[in-house]
Scaffold this active site. Structure first.
Site, PDB file in Angstrom:
ATOM      1  N   LYS A 228       0.817  -1.220   0.000  1.00 49.38           N
ATOM      2  CA  LYS A 228       0.000   0.000   0.000  1.00 49.38           C
ATOM      3  C   LYS A 228       0.847   1.265   0.000  1.00 49.38           C
ATOM      4  O   LYS A 228       2.017   1.250   0.361  1.00 49.38           O
ATOM      5  CB  LYS A 228      -0.981  -0.018   1.183  1.00 49.38           C
ATOM      6  CG  LYS A 228      -2.168  -0.935   0.894  1.00 49.38           C
ATOM      7  CD  LYS A 228      -3.270  -0.829   1.918  1.00 49.38           C
ATOM      8  CE  LYS A 228      -4.404  -1.771   1.514  1.00 49.38           C
ATOM      9  NZ  LYS A 228      -5.428  -1.871   2.553  1.00 49.38           N
ATOM     10  N   ARG A 262      -3.585  -9.857   5.378  1.00 53.17           N
ATOM     11  CA  ARG A 262      -4.021  -9.903   3.977  1.00 53.17           C
ATOM     12  C   ARG A 262      -2.877  -9.392   3.111  1.00 53.17           C
ATOM     13  O   ARG A 262      -2.530  -8.208   3.193  1.00 53.17           O
ATOM     14  CB  ARG A 262      -5.269  -9.035   3.806  1.00 53.17           C
ATOM     15  CG  ARG A 262      -5.843  -9.021   2.405  1.00 53.17           C
ATOM     16  CD  ARG A 262      -7.048  -8.093   2.325  1.00 53.17           C
ATOM     17  NE  ARG A 262      -7.582  -8.032   0.985  1.00 53.17           N
ATOM     18  CZ  ARG A 262      -7.107  -7.278   0.012  1.00 53.17           C
ATOM     19  NH1 ARG A 262      -6.069  -6.495   0.234  1.00 53.17           N
ATOM     20  NH2 ARG A 262      -7.652  -7.288  -1.182  1.00 53.17           N
TER      21      ARG A 262
HETATM   22  C1  7PJ Z   1      -8.230  -4.253   2.039  1.00 54.45           C
HETATM   23  C2  7PJ Z   1      -9.279  -5.057   1.628  1.00 54.45           C
HETATM   24  C3  7PJ Z   1      -7.910  -4.173   3.427  1.00 54.45           C
HETATM   25  C4  7PJ Z   1      -9.711  -5.712   3.806  1.00 54.45           C
HETATM   26  C5  7PJ Z   1      -8.421  -4.095  -0.091  1.00 54.45           C
HETATM   27  C6  7PJ Z   1      -5.453  -3.189  -1.607  1.00 54.45           C
HETATM   28  C7  7PJ Z   1      -6.770  -2.518  -1.746  1.00 54.45           C
HETATM   29  N1  7PJ Z   1     -10.027  -5.797   2.500  1.00 54.45           N
HETATM   30  N2  7PJ Z   1      -9.383  -4.951   0.291  1.00 54.45           N
HETATM   31  N3  7PJ Z   1      -8.698  -4.919   4.256  1.00 54.45           N
HETATM   32  N4  7PJ Z   1      -7.687  -3.671   0.940  1.00 54.45           N
HETATM   33  N5  7PJ Z   1     -10.427  -6.416   4.698  1.00 54.45           N
HETATM   34  O1  7PJ Z   1      -5.315  -4.394  -1.455  1.00 54.45           O
HETATM   35  O2  7PJ Z   1      -4.451  -2.413  -1.687  1.00 54.45           O
HETATM   36  O3  7PJ Z   1      -7.021  -3.454   3.891  1.00 54.45           O
HETATM   37  S1  7PJ Z   1      -8.190  -3.618  -1.750  1.00 54.45           S
END
Ligand code: 7PJ
Length: 283
Positions: A228, A262
């Site tokens: 990010k 994640r």
């Molecule tokens: C997140 C997400 C996060 C959860 C994305 C990216 C953007 N779901 N989906 N938490 N980020 N729960 O992966 O940079 O931080 S999409």
């Protein structure tokens, strides 16, 4: 080691997650426009291969997303999202022994995805779309509620907080109450502060520094910081140069009590988690 405030076993459809140990969630974008892998995995076979690699590398969850949340991304119709995501969910559920997480805000995708084998709903809008609370309640699946203000298209326009940790915590507590009222018990909820969503670099860093405060909400925490821009901005690094920063944050998140990470880089993150476990197992 801190004691868990919640049961270690989280049933996710036909599978069970062990939250006593940090779990790694691999990101599988099936959007042609995802920023960090350029949509290379949009093709079904490539997506399945990529998911199998992440599972072999130790991911216990695979997060399947068909709608880009990148600021300025083209909106995706529910039908388009269904067509992108459902065949992947069905194939993954049949082939891999992992929890299939659905990164969606769309009620129809939640319902159909659950029917085809998804084990977790992951909604960056925390079930605020019309019909989303009811859809998740009907699936009986656990859900990850993420904090964001506004919509992905406008969320980075001057976000403001008096106390970012308190306000994120209040939002998540309110959404848990709304879930309970809709028939989704607290025991099925995972919480996520939403790094990079409606937050400046300073907000993201403050939130991370005090992440453990959110454990007071009594539910498992998911952290998503992989590649990010908070890493890019703090270190002056392009997307493909953010792994070391991301691993530092992954280790720090685990130390602060987060239990699901994640990430894009599964093998590297699994090693970081295993290294922490090796130290914690020592006398
Ligand atoms: C997140 C997400 C996060 C959860 C994305 C990216 C953007 N779901 N989906 N938490 N980020 N729960 O992966 O940079 O931080 S999409």
């Amino acid at each position: 080691m801190t004691t868990l405030q919640y049961p270690a076993r989280l049933p996710c459809g036909s599978r069970v997650l062990d939250l006593a140990h940090p779990q790694v969630m691999g990101i599988l974008n099936v959007t042609p426009d995802s920023f960090s892998d350029g949509g290379r995995f949009a093709v079904r076979d490539a997506a399945l291969r990529h998911a199998a690699q992440m599972a072999a590398a130790g991911a216990t969850l695979i997060d399947v997303g068909g709608e880009s949340t990148r600021p300025g991304a083209r909106p995706v119709s529910p039908l388009e999202e269904l067509e992108r995501v459902l065949p992947i969910v069905e194939a993954l559920a049949a082939e891999l022994d992992v929890v299939i997480s659905l990164d969606t805000s769309t009620p129809a995708v939640m319902r159909e995805g659950a029917r085809l084998g998804a084990g977790l709903i992951n909604d960056v809008r925390a079930l605020r779309r019309d019909g989303a609370l009811e859809a998740v309640a009907a699936t009986g699946l656990p859900v990850c509620l993420m904090h964001m203000l506004g919509e992905p298209g406008n969320m980075q326009q001057d976000p403001q907080y008096q106390d970012v940790v308190a306000e994120v915590g209040d939002f998540l507590e309110q959404r848990m109450c709304d879930c309970e009222a809709a028939g989704i018990p607290r025991e099925r909820i995972i919480l996520d502060p939403g790094f990079g969503f409606a937050k400046t670099l300073a907000h993201n860093l403050s939130l991370f520094r005090r992440l453990e405060v959110l454990l007071g909400l009594g539910r498992p925490l998911l952290v998503g910081v992989s590649r990010k821009s908070m890493i890019g901005q703090a270190l002056g690094r392009e997307v493909h140069e953010r792994l070391p920063g991301g691993l530092a944050l992954a280790a720090l998140a685990v130390a602060k009590g987060a239990c699901i990470l994640r990430v894009h880089d599964v093998a590297e993150t699994v090693d970081a988690v295993r290294m922490i476990a090796a130290v914690q197992a020592a006398e």
